[in-house]
Design an enzyme around this catalytic site. Structure first.
Site, short mmCIF file in Angstrom:
data_model
loop_
_atom_site.label_atom_id
_atom_site.label_comp_id
_atom_site.label_asym_id
_atom_site.label_seq_id
_atom_site.Cartn_x
_atom_site.Cartn_y
_atom_site.Cartn_z
N HIS A 132 -58.65 -67.06 87.65
CA HIS A 132 -60.07 -67.11 88.00
C HIS A 132 -60.32 -68.01 89.21
CE1 HIS A 132 -61.79 -65.79 83.77
NE2 HIS A 132 -61.06 -64.86 84.35
N HIS A 163 -66.21 -64.77 82.40
CA HIS A 163 -65.20 -64.12 83.23
C HIS A 163 -65.92 -63.74 84.53
CE1 HIS A 163 -62.07 -63.35 80.04
NE2 HIS A 163 -63.09 -63.80 79.34
P1 FAD Z 1 -60.58 -58.46 94.56
O1 FAD Z 1 -61.15 -57.58 93.51
O2 FAD Z 1 -59.24 -59.03 94.33
O3 FAD Z 1 -60.63 -57.67 95.92
C1 FAD Z 1 -59.95 -58.05 97.08
C2 FAD Z 1 -59.40 -56.81 97.76
O4 FAD Z 1 -59.01 -57.14 99.08
C3 FAD Z 1 -58.17 -56.24 97.06
O5 FAD Z 1 -58.34 -54.86 96.86
C4 FAD Z 1 -57.03 -56.53 98.04
O6 FAD Z 1 -56.00 -55.58 98.01
C5 FAD Z 1 -57.77 -56.52 99.36
N1 FAD Z 1 -57.14 -57.30 100.43
C6 FAD Z 1 -56.69 -58.58 100.36
N2 FAD Z 1 -56.23 -58.98 101.56
C7 FAD Z 1 -56.41 -57.92 102.41
C8 FAD Z 1 -56.14 -57.72 103.79
N3 FAD Z 1 -55.65 -58.69 104.56
N4 FAD Z 1 -56.45 -56.51 104.33
C9 FAD Z 1 -56.97 -55.52 103.57
N5 FAD Z 1 -57.25 -55.66 102.26
C10 FAD Z 1 -56.97 -56.86 101.69
N6 FAD Z 1 -62.49 -61.02 85.26
C11 FAD Z 1 -63.31 -60.49 84.32
O7 FAD Z 1 -64.51 -60.40 84.53
N7 FAD Z 1 -62.81 -60.11 83.09
C12 FAD Z 1 -61.49 -60.21 82.79
O8 FAD Z 1 -61.08 -59.86 81.67
C13 FAD Z 1 -60.61 -60.71 83.78
N8 FAD Z 1 -59.28 -60.77 83.55
C14 FAD Z 1 -58.43 -61.01 84.60
C15 FAD Z 1 -57.07 -60.79 84.43
C16 FAD Z 1 -56.20 -60.89 85.52
C17 FAD Z 1 -54.75 -60.63 85.33
C18 FAD Z 1 -56.72 -61.24 86.79
C19 FAD Z 1 -55.80 -61.34 87.98
C20 FAD Z 1 -58.08 -61.49 86.96
C21 FAD Z 1 -58.94 -61.37 85.87
N9 FAD Z 1 -60.32 -61.52 86.02
C22 FAD Z 1 -61.16 -61.09 85.04
C23 FAD Z 1 -60.90 -62.01 87.28
C24 FAD Z 1 -61.52 -60.92 88.14
O9 FAD Z 1 -60.88 -59.68 87.93
C25 FAD Z 1 -61.46 -61.32 89.62
O10 FAD Z 1 -62.03 -62.61 89.77
C26 FAD Z 1 -62.26 -60.36 90.50
O11 FAD Z 1 -61.85 -59.03 90.28
C27 FAD Z 1 -62.09 -60.73 91.97
O12 FAD Z 1 -62.92 -59.92 92.76
P2 FAD Z 1 -63.01 -60.11 94.33
O13 FAD Z 1 -64.01 -59.13 94.82
O14 FAD Z 1 -63.20 -61.54 94.65
O15 FAD Z 1 -61.55 -59.74 94.87
#
Ligand code: FAD
Length: 569
Positions: free
Chosen positions: A504, A547
């Site tokens: 997280h 979460h």
């Molecule tokens: P992300 O969803 O990670 O999106 C970032 C995107 O950018 C990705 O698709 C990546 O490939 C892309 N990217 C990165 N660098 C580049 C680049 N240089 N060029 C092009 N693309 C790039 N949250 C919950 O609410 N419930 C849960 O049960 C839960 N369980 C979890 C379990 C695990 C194993 C993990 C890892 C996380 C969990 N979380 C959970 C947390 C939650 O899923 C994340 O905090 C959230 O999805 C992050 O969203 P985001 O938009 O910040 O980034």
């Protein structure tokens, strides 16, 4: 060519990025491109199956970032998982849908983010949500809710698994936790989270598949002619226009795709949604960050914001594991979220005053560890806020996940608001190299104390009737390793050798006023730029008790409205 010119370019087609792409492309007269390093996982069984948690770990769709050696936590590195796919981390996560405590979101406005509070965010939780009312069978197994907390018309399906755990379990948990002072909470998604609950997931119940960001916000809209996803393409850095003396103007993004390095042009805005471990690194590669760090890698400074990449906050996860006396089927979603008082009982005020008297010291340590990139006074204010949330506002102190499945009954847990602060920074001028990630797990004693205190509480719960009748032997930690009367140091060494990241991470491009150490303002625009925003977990300034995805969807929904207001008259 003309296919490399868009109005908005979004970096990262993940949880947050796809919301923004969807909402901006509702405006028919603007074009939106999403640059995503990963590929479609629409037909990836490891993603779609609702019982497959962990199956994607270590596969091609997991970035599996490695941390620096964790010197306060036994010395070893940790793996921080994150999704590399259209849909981002929502395609590999645990699907739990829990929001935040009202006072936590209200604290954003108190810290200078005008317009960001629970009441202004709440409609956006609902806007993103398509709540699936429990069936009679699900209700009998403990699925419960208040209608007013949920949205009906959003893209994201939220509800309980098609096959839930046997109905006999919840009453047993309830009777047990009541004796430990933790009452049943019918629906924790209304801003009041303490209690024992059966939380919903991001699941499409009828199709019995995970409802990730791509299934919710992208695939049903993929045919919009003004929405383009550019997958298998890695964003290196922002491309800047001529320097005109004012705020920096982004004109596009340099990417490395299937056909080599090229620029994708943005006539209006560049939006970074690459996640909290990547968005700060992209800023640094683009010349925005701490001058000392940029200089080291030969990157010329565009905007001096020394806090970029600082303020990293994650949680730590341990598990206890018991032999089950019954055989359980179905996907459990039981969680207990006790307050600090419920965990520490009579010791709670002693713990509180010990923490309180050390806050100034912790703030100083964080500032020193950042080489002065974050100011002591700002860190202290954030730690004080967190102390107040835990010991005065009585927000949940830990999440304890209770998992009866097959012939076992296990529990995973994480204290929700650690005081440790870390960082993520580039370690090479080469954008394809992963950044150095240092969460500084267990940097401060209260975090390790919390990890031990909650473990003891869980063991007590499993020894309390009627829950004790459901379990046999304790496999982990096991009484031979951690005896009933084990000292703090025995528990601590068990914690250190078995913990993992709770995945997280937040705060690395914090939304805070500039003088409080923020990198983006309440419009999520990066300070010193005219048209670069960050919209993902990076901007969440303080760790949350829920979460993350539910709140990230809501932030991205609200941010999209803020952007649209600028361009529609
Ligand atoms: P992300 O969803 O990670 O999106 C970032 C995107 O950018 C990705 O698709 C990546 O490939 C892309 N990217 C990165 N660098 C580049 C680049 N240089 N060029 C092009 N693309 C790039 N949250 C919950 O609410 N419930 C849960 O049960 C839960 N369980 C979890 C379990 C695990 C194993 C993990 C890892 C996380 C969990 N979380 C959970 C947390 C939650 O899923 C994340 O905090 C959230 O999805 C992050 O969203 P985001 O938009 O910040 O980034």
């Amino acid at each position: 060519g003309s296919d490399s010119h868009y109005d908005f370019v979004i970096v990262g087609g993940g949880t947050s990025g796809l919301v923004v792409a969807n909402r901006l492309s509702e405006l028919g007269d603007v074009s939106v491109a999403v640059i995503e390093a990963g590929d479609s996982v629409l037909n990836n069984h490891n993603v779609s199956t609702t019982t497959g948690y962990g199956l994607s770990f270590g596969t091609a769709i997991d970035w599996a970032y490695q941390t620096e050696d964790q010197i306060y936590a036994g010395g070893s590195k940790q793996t921080m998982r994150a999704g590399k796919a259209i849909g981002g981390t929502s395609t590999i996560n645990g699907m739990s849908y829990t929001r935040a405590q009202k006072v936590q979101i209200d604290s954003w406005e108190k810290f200078g983010n005008k317009g960001w509070n629970w009441d202004s965010l709440f409609p956006y939780y609902l806007k993103s949500e398509q709540f699936q009312v429990p069936t009679a069978d699900q209700a009998a197994r403990g699925a419960d809710y208040y209608k007013s907390y949920h949205g009906e018309h959003g893209p994201l399906k939220v509800g309980w698994p098609k096959f839930m755990t046997n109905s006999s379990v919840l009453p047993i948990l309830d009777q047990t936790f009541q004796q430990l002072g933790v009452s049943y909470n019918r629906d924790i998604n209304g801003g009041s989270m303490v209690g024992l609950t059966v939380h919903p997931d991001t699941i499409d119940r009828e199709a019995n598949v995970r409802h990730d960001a791509a299934r919710a916000y992208f695939w049903p809209y993929e045919n919009r002619s003004n929405l383009k996803i550019i997958s298998n393409t890695y964003a290196n850095k922002i491309v800047w226009g001529e320097d005109s003396g004012g705020d920096a103007v982004a004109v596009g993004v340099e990417v490395r795709g299937v056909e080599g390095v090229e620029t994708i042009y943005a006539s209006k805005e560049v939006i970074l949604s690459a996640g909290s471990l990547k968005s700060p690194a992209i800023l640094e590669h683009s010349g925005i960050g701490n001058p000392d760090i940029l200089k080291k890698h030969g990157i010329s400074l565009k905007v001096n914001i020394s806090s970029v990449g600082e303020n990293l906050q994650d949680q730590t996860n341990n598990g206890l594991f018991y032999e089950g006396k019954e055989f359980w089927l179905g996907l459990p979603t039981f969680s207990a979220l006790p307050s600090a008082e419920q965990i520490y009982g009579d010791d709670s005020s002693t713990v509180a005053s010990r923490v309180s008297s050390n806050l100034a010291d912790y703030a100083k340590n964080v500032s020193v560890a950042s080489n002065g990139a974050v100011q002591e006074a700002n860190v202290l204010a954030a730690l004080q806020l967190q102390y107040d949330l835990v010991f005065k506002s009585h927000v949940p102190f830990a999440e304890i996940v209770l998992i009866p499945i097959g012939h076992s009954f296990s529990s995973e847990y994480w204290p929700l608001l650690p005081f440790s602060r870390g960082s993520v920074h580039i370690q090479s001028p080469d954008p394809s190299e992963a950044p150095a990630i240092n969460p500084n797990y267990f940097m401060f004693a209260p975090d390790l104390d919390a990890q031990v205190g909650v473990a003891r509480f869980i063991r007590k719960a499993f020894e309390t009737s009627p829950l004790n009748h459901l379990v046999g032997e304790e496999y982990a930690p096991g009484f031979e390793h951690v005896p009933e009367d084990a000292s703090d140091s025995v528990w601590q060494s068990w914690v250190r050798s078995n913990y993992r990241s709770n995945f997280h991470p937040v705060g690395t491009v914090s939304m805070l006023s500039r003088d409080k150490g923020g990198a983006v303002g309440p419009d999520l625009k990066v300070y010193g730029t005219k048209n670069v925003r960050v919209i993902d977990a990076s901007v969440v300034p303080f760790q949350l008790c829920g979460h993350l995805t539910s709140t990230l969807y809501a932030i991205a929904e609200r941010a999209s409205d803020l952007i649209k207001k600028r361009y529609v008259f």
